[in-house]
Design a protein around this motif. Structure first.
Motif, PDB file in Angstrom:
ATOM      1  N   GLU A  35      53.254 -12.083  27.484  1.00 26.57           N
ATOM      2  CA  GLU A  35      51.890 -12.652  27.242  1.00 26.57           C
ATOM      3  C   GLU A  35      51.975 -13.604  25.757  1.00 26.57           C
ATOM      4  O   GLU A  35      52.669 -13.231  25.024  1.00 26.57           O
TER       5      GLU A  35
ATOM      6  N   MET B 193      50.136 -15.994  23.081  1.00 27.47           N
ATOM      7  CA  MET B 193      48.948 -16.627  22.365  1.00 27.47           C
ATOM      8  C   MET B 193      49.349 -17.929  21.701  1.00 27.47           C
ATOM      9  O   MET B 193      50.574 -18.029  21.005  1.00 27.47           O
TER      10      MET B 193
ATOM     11  N   ARG C  22      51.122 -14.955  31.145  1.00 25.48           N
ATOM     12  CA  ARG C  22      49.634 -14.876  30.916  1.00 25.48           C
ATOM     13  C   ARG C  22      49.536 -15.466  29.506  1.00 25.48           C
ATOM     14  O   ARG C  22      50.207 -15.316  28.381  1.00 25.48           O
ATOM     15  N   THR C  23      48.794 -16.812  29.544  1.00 28.64           N
ATOM     16  CA  THR C  23      48.598 -17.666  28.371  1.00 28.64           C
ATOM     17  C   THR C  23      47.225 -17.569  27.632  1.00 28.64           C
ATOM     18  O   THR C  23      46.231 -17.699  28.520  1.00 28.64           O
ATOM     19  N   ARG C  24      47.104 -17.198  26.468  1.00 24.29           N
ATOM     20  CA  ARG C  24      45.773 -17.104  25.761  1.00 24.29           C
ATOM     21  C   ARG C  24      45.939 -18.218  24.831  1.00 24.29           C
ATOM     22  O   ARG C  24      46.221 -18.169  23.849  1.00 24.29           O
TER      23      ARG C  24
ATOM     24  N   GLU D  10      43.975 -19.050  21.770  1.00 20.75           N
ATOM     25  CA  GLU D  10      43.291 -18.538  20.867  1.00 20.75           C
ATOM     26  C   GLU D  10      43.997 -18.745  19.723  1.00 20.75           C
ATOM     27  O   GLU D  10      45.231 -18.879  19.711  1.00 20.75           O
TER      28      GLU D  10
ATOM     29  N   ASN E  44      45.540  -9.282  16.372  1.00 23.55           N
ATOM     30  CA  ASN E  44      45.988  -9.427  17.904  1.00 23.55           C
ATOM     31  C   ASN E  44      47.571  -8.831  17.759  1.00 23.55           C
ATOM     32  O   ASN E  44      47.819  -8.211  18.894  1.00 23.55           O
TER      33      ASN E  44
END
Length: 373
Positions: A234, A236, A274-276, A278, A284
């Motif tokens: 993941e 961020m 998965r790319t967020r 933010e 986090n």
């Protein structure tokens, strides 16, 4: 008697006495004359001596190293002349060093002691030091070292750190691969980490250019490298545009950085990464650790070395006051060894400031887990 003992900062004219004590107290791992000269003038060191105020003789010393930008002090060496032992001088030197460290706002004191030196271990334990690991074959004669730690500010029991193996980067530009290898081996203990893999990961994840010299690694490239080896990833990241463009001046280099960035995005589109988009926060990172993910975070090294360099680290734990990291960059000349760079405590507010790089204040991290989706 110990009541006649004065603890004071060491002076250049103490050099001969320091060398004499070093010679008589140790048969190996001795500090050299050159090292003592360096320590006597260093701003990141506290060197103190125990002096008999009546006879004006030096009976012992203690040497403390400070890790810039962190809340860690390290008791690097302590020695008391054999004829003066048993008078409580070692305890006075340790207590003095703890006071010096707290004046520099350090919250932890760490040290290493030979496993066969039970007398010293008992002294440290009586003074509140707790074991948090063993360093195999640490000394010149291959004796193991017991690692001890004491919280000297804000009382709290010693922490049980997540078991993340440490790997020291072997080049100036492979902090990202080193951090990623630590994460992958923490999740898969049988995962083999080698310099060959370190360089291979760099070739897969490099941005080609960055500031001067070889390029570092982008979060996108590292995410792909981890995913391709079967790990769940993941990412961020606070920005969607090509990264590190403000670190180079040449239009050609900017175009290469953009090309590499777009290629990484195209590859990620065909994966389960998965790319967020933010703004990364410590909250986090805490949530990721609670989900048994391993977090590798991009920081600016300014608070550590006064250089505005992008640098990847592994977060090993977080508590109410500190973020703890494995920093893969070591420098033996500056006495920054692998031992010094494990579970480094950094105040939460300081780490939050570190977690932004460049004019755009880039904030990014990868959260790695065991099995890819």
């Amino acid at each position: 008697m110990s009541t006649d003992i004065q603890i004071r900062p060491a002076r250049p004219d103490d050099l001969s006495a320091l060398l004499a004590i070093e010679q008589i107290c140790f048969t190996s791992d001795r500090l050299s004359k050159r090292s003592f000269k360096h320590f006597l003038h260093s701003s990141t060191v506290s060197l103190a001596v125990a002096q008999n105020s009546q006879a004006d003789t030096i009976l012992g010393y203690v040497l403390i190293l400070y890790h810039r930008g962190t809340s860690l002090a390290r008791l690097y060496s302590i020695a008391v002349h054999p004829q003066a032992q048993g008078q409580g001088i070692a305890q006075k030197l340790i207590h003095y060093s703890e006071l010096q460290a707290t004046e520099r706002h350090c919250s932890f004191m760490r040290l290493e002691v030979r496993l066969d030196n039970q007398a010293a271990i008992r002294i440290y334990q009586r003074m509140g030091y707790k074991s948090f690991g063993i360093y195999k074959e640490y000394y010149e004669d291959n004796e193991d070292a017991l690692r001890l730690q004491k919280r000297i500010l804000i009382h709290q029991e010693s922490r049980q750190f997540r078991k993340i193996p440490y790997y020291s980067q072997t080049t100036d530009f492979t902090c990202g691969p080193a951090a990623l290898m630590m994460a992958m081996q923490a999740l898969e203990p049988e995962f083999s980490v080698t310099q060959h893999l370190e360089l291979q990961l760099w070739r897969e994840a490099t941005t080609i250019f960055m500031t001067s010299g070889h390029g570092g690694c982008s979060p996108h490239g590292l995410a792909l490298a981890a995913w391709q080896r079967g790990f769940d990833v993941e990412m961020m990241i606070s920005h969607q545009q090509p990264l590190f463009l403000d670190s180079v001046r040449s239009a050609h280099k900017k175009s290469v950085l953009t090309l590499v960035h777009n290629d990484f995005l195209a590859q990620i589109a065909n994966t389960s990464i998965r790319t967020r988009h933010e703004t990364l926060t410590i909250h986090n990172i805490e949530n990721a650790l609670k989900q048994n993910q391993v977090a590798i975070v991009l920081i600016s090294t300014y608070q550590l070395d006064r250089c505005k360099t992008p640098h990847w680290v592994v977060v090993t734990d977080i508590d109410q006051y500190f973020v703890y990291i494995h920093d893969p960059y070591t420098d033996e000349k500056c006495h920054k060894t692998a031992l010094d760079n494990q579970h480094l405590p950094i105040r939460r507010e300081s780490f939050d400031r570190m977690c932004q790089f460049g004019k755009v204040k880039l904030r990014t991290a990868l959260f790695i887990n065991k099995t890819a989706i």
